[in-house]
Motif scaffolding. Structure first.
Motif, PDB file in Angstrom:
ATOM      1  N   LEU A 287      28.845  41.992  48.580  1.00 11.68           N
ATOM      2  CA  LEU A 287      28.254  40.910  47.784  1.00 11.68           C
ATOM      3  C   LEU A 287      28.966  40.693  46.458  1.00 11.68           C
ATOM      4  O   LEU A 287      28.543  39.849  45.657  1.00 11.68           O
ATOM      5  N   GLY A 288      30.005  41.481  46.210  1.00 16.99           N
ATOM      6  CA  GLY A 288      30.813  41.244  45.022  1.00 16.99           C
ATOM      7  C   GLY A 288      30.569  42.183  43.862  1.00 16.99           C
ATOM      8  O   GLY A 288      31.141  41.989  42.778  1.00 16.99           O
ATOM      9  N   ASP A 289      29.740  43.217  44.037  1.00 15.30           N
ATOM     10  CA  ASP A 289      29.492  44.160  42.941  1.00 15.30           C
ATOM     11  C   ASP A 289      30.682  45.089  42.753  1.00 15.30           C
ATOM     12  O   ASP A 289      31.237  45.611  43.739  1.00 15.30           O
ATOM     13  N   GLY A 290      31.050  45.319  41.502  1.00 10.13           N
ATOM     14  CA  GLY A 290      32.065  46.308  41.179  1.00 10.13           C
ATOM     15  C   GLY A 290      31.449  47.691  41.116  1.00 10.13           C
ATOM     16  O   GLY A 290      30.245  47.870  41.346  1.00 10.13           O
TER      17      GLY A 290
ATOM     18  N   ALA B  70      26.470  46.131  48.828  1.00 13.84           N
ATOM     19  CA  ALA B  70      26.637  45.686  47.439  1.00 13.84           C
ATOM     20  C   ALA B  70      28.086  45.312  47.158  1.00 13.84           C
ATOM     21  O   ALA B  70      28.370  44.328  46.453  1.00 13.84           O
ATOM     22  N   THR B  71      29.017  46.075  47.741  1.00 16.09           N
ATOM     23  CA  THR B  71      30.442  45.750  47.577  1.00 16.09           C
ATOM     24  C   THR B  71      30.773  44.421  48.228  1.00 16.09           C
ATOM     25  O   THR B  71      31.513  43.590  47.674  1.00 16.09           O
TER      26      THR B  71
ATOM     27  N   ARG C 250      22.842  49.017  40.009  1.00 22.45           N
ATOM     28  CA  ARG C 250      21.886  48.278  40.833  1.00 22.45           C
ATOM     29  C   ARG C 250      21.433  49.037  42.074  1.00 22.45           C
ATOM     30  O   ARG C 250      20.368  48.741  42.612  1.00 22.45           O
TER      31      ARG C 250
ATOM     32  N   ALA D 167      28.467  47.855  38.468  1.00 24.98           N
ATOM     33  CA  ALA D 167      27.287  47.116  38.918  1.00 24.98           C
ATOM     34  C   ALA D 167      26.655  47.784  40.134  1.00 24.98           C
ATOM     35  O   ALA D 167      25.428  47.848  40.269  1.00 24.98           O
ATOM     36  N   ARG D 168      27.500  48.303  41.019  1.00 28.11           N
ATOM     37  CA  ARG D 168      26.976  48.989  42.212  1.00 28.11           C
ATOM     38  C   ARG D 168      26.205  50.235  41.823  1.00 28.11           C
ATOM     39  O   ARG D 168      25.157  50.536  42.392  1.00 28.11           O
TER      40      ARG D 168
END
Length: 308
Positions: free
Chosen positions: A212-215, A209-210, A222, A218-219
């Protein structure tokens, strides 16, 4: 007995033994039932039998100082029509629901910290978090009575620092006092399932997830929160079900506004001596809790399907 009849009997026993052995060998279900039979026997004696007695007693009525054993639905009709029972049920569900939300909300960060940020001696952290709960439930309730009392720790501290001039009377003998005490007294039952569900999360999913750009937020929303949902559900059940029928905390800290259905059931089995009515209210409470649990599971499954 002749030698011929003895030989025939031995052959028949051998056939029977071989048939049973063969049946056990062929049928996995039968072997499973035989293995479960001691547990089923204990459950039948310890759970099913008392439940059937409770159901039977709920169909009786009180006749003076004795019980009329003629079966009737009068107690259920009374429990359905008299407003006091409905009001006590609503208050019990409200207090237990708030206590459940507060407990899970407070325990989740602790379990999250141990699962994701503690890398050594995790067992020691778990023991430290559950250590206060090794004491008696009654002692913990009495401790909160001392803390929230008229001359208790909170009132004395606020008066010492000058925030109040007179002790706050609403801290004790109120719904809030019951919620605070229940949230603390049952916290250990929420920490453990939350920690287990968080510990099982595959850390590579968080790394993906990191990438893919999740902070962090968001991580968490999600990945972490959906995957820890089984632990949240288990913790909520472990808190909501027993606190709904609790009567010790409301009796010691609740006062008139904090009384719950458990206190009324205890009165029926105690001073009022109306065991059939107490059994009826117990059955009604179990049915309502089961219905709420089923609805909650259904909603949770829908949410999980939507997230997936």
């Amino acid at each position: 007995m002749t030698e011929t009849s003895v030989s025939s009997t031995r052959k028949q026993r051998a056939r029977n033994k071989g048939g049973l052995s063969g049946l056990l060998h062929r049928s996995e279900n039968l072997r499973g039932y035989l293995l479960m039979s001691p547990t089923l026997l204990v459950m039948s004696i310890g759970i099913l039998a008392p439940f059937l007695i409770l159901v039977t007693m709920s169909l009786w009525t009180r006749d003076g100082f004795s019980f009329d054993t003629a079966l009737t639905m009068a107690n259920y009709e009374r429990a359905w029509t008299e407003p006091i029972f409905g009001a006590l049920l609503k208050r019990s569900f409200w207090i237990s629901g708030i206590a459940t939300v507060v407990t899970v909300a407070l325990c989740y960060p602790m379990a999250y910290y141990v699962a994701f940020h503690v890398h050594r001696n995790k067992m020691m952290w778990i023991i430290l978090m559950t250590l206060p709960f090794w004491t008696s439930y009654l002692l913990r309730v009495f401790a909160w009575k001392v803390i929230l009392g008229y001359e208790g720790v909170i009132n004395s501290g606020l008066m010492v620092v000058g925030l109040i001039e007179e002790p706050l009377e609403f801290l004790l003998y109120s719904r809030e006092a019951v919620i605070i005490t229940l949230a603390h007294a049952w916290a250990a039952f929420a920490i453990l399932p939350l920690y287990v569900s968080l510990e099982k999360i595959d850390k590579s999913l968080l790394e993906a997830a990191t990438d893919l750009g999740d902070g962090p937020v968001a991580r968490f929303l999600r990945v972490t929160l959906p995957l820890s949902l089984p632990g949240i559900i288990a913790a909520a059940f472990l808190i909501f079900i027993p606190t709904t029928g609790d009567y010790i905390t409301p009796a010691l800290l609740g006062g008139p506004d904090g009384a719950m259905i458990g206190n009324f059931i205890q009165l029926q089995f105690g001073p009022v001596n109306n065991w059939p009515m107490g059994a009826t209210l117990s059955i009604v409470l179990m049915l309502w809790v089961s219905a709420i649990a089923l609805v909650f599971l259904f909603i949770t499954r829908l949410a999980k399907d939507k997230i997936a």
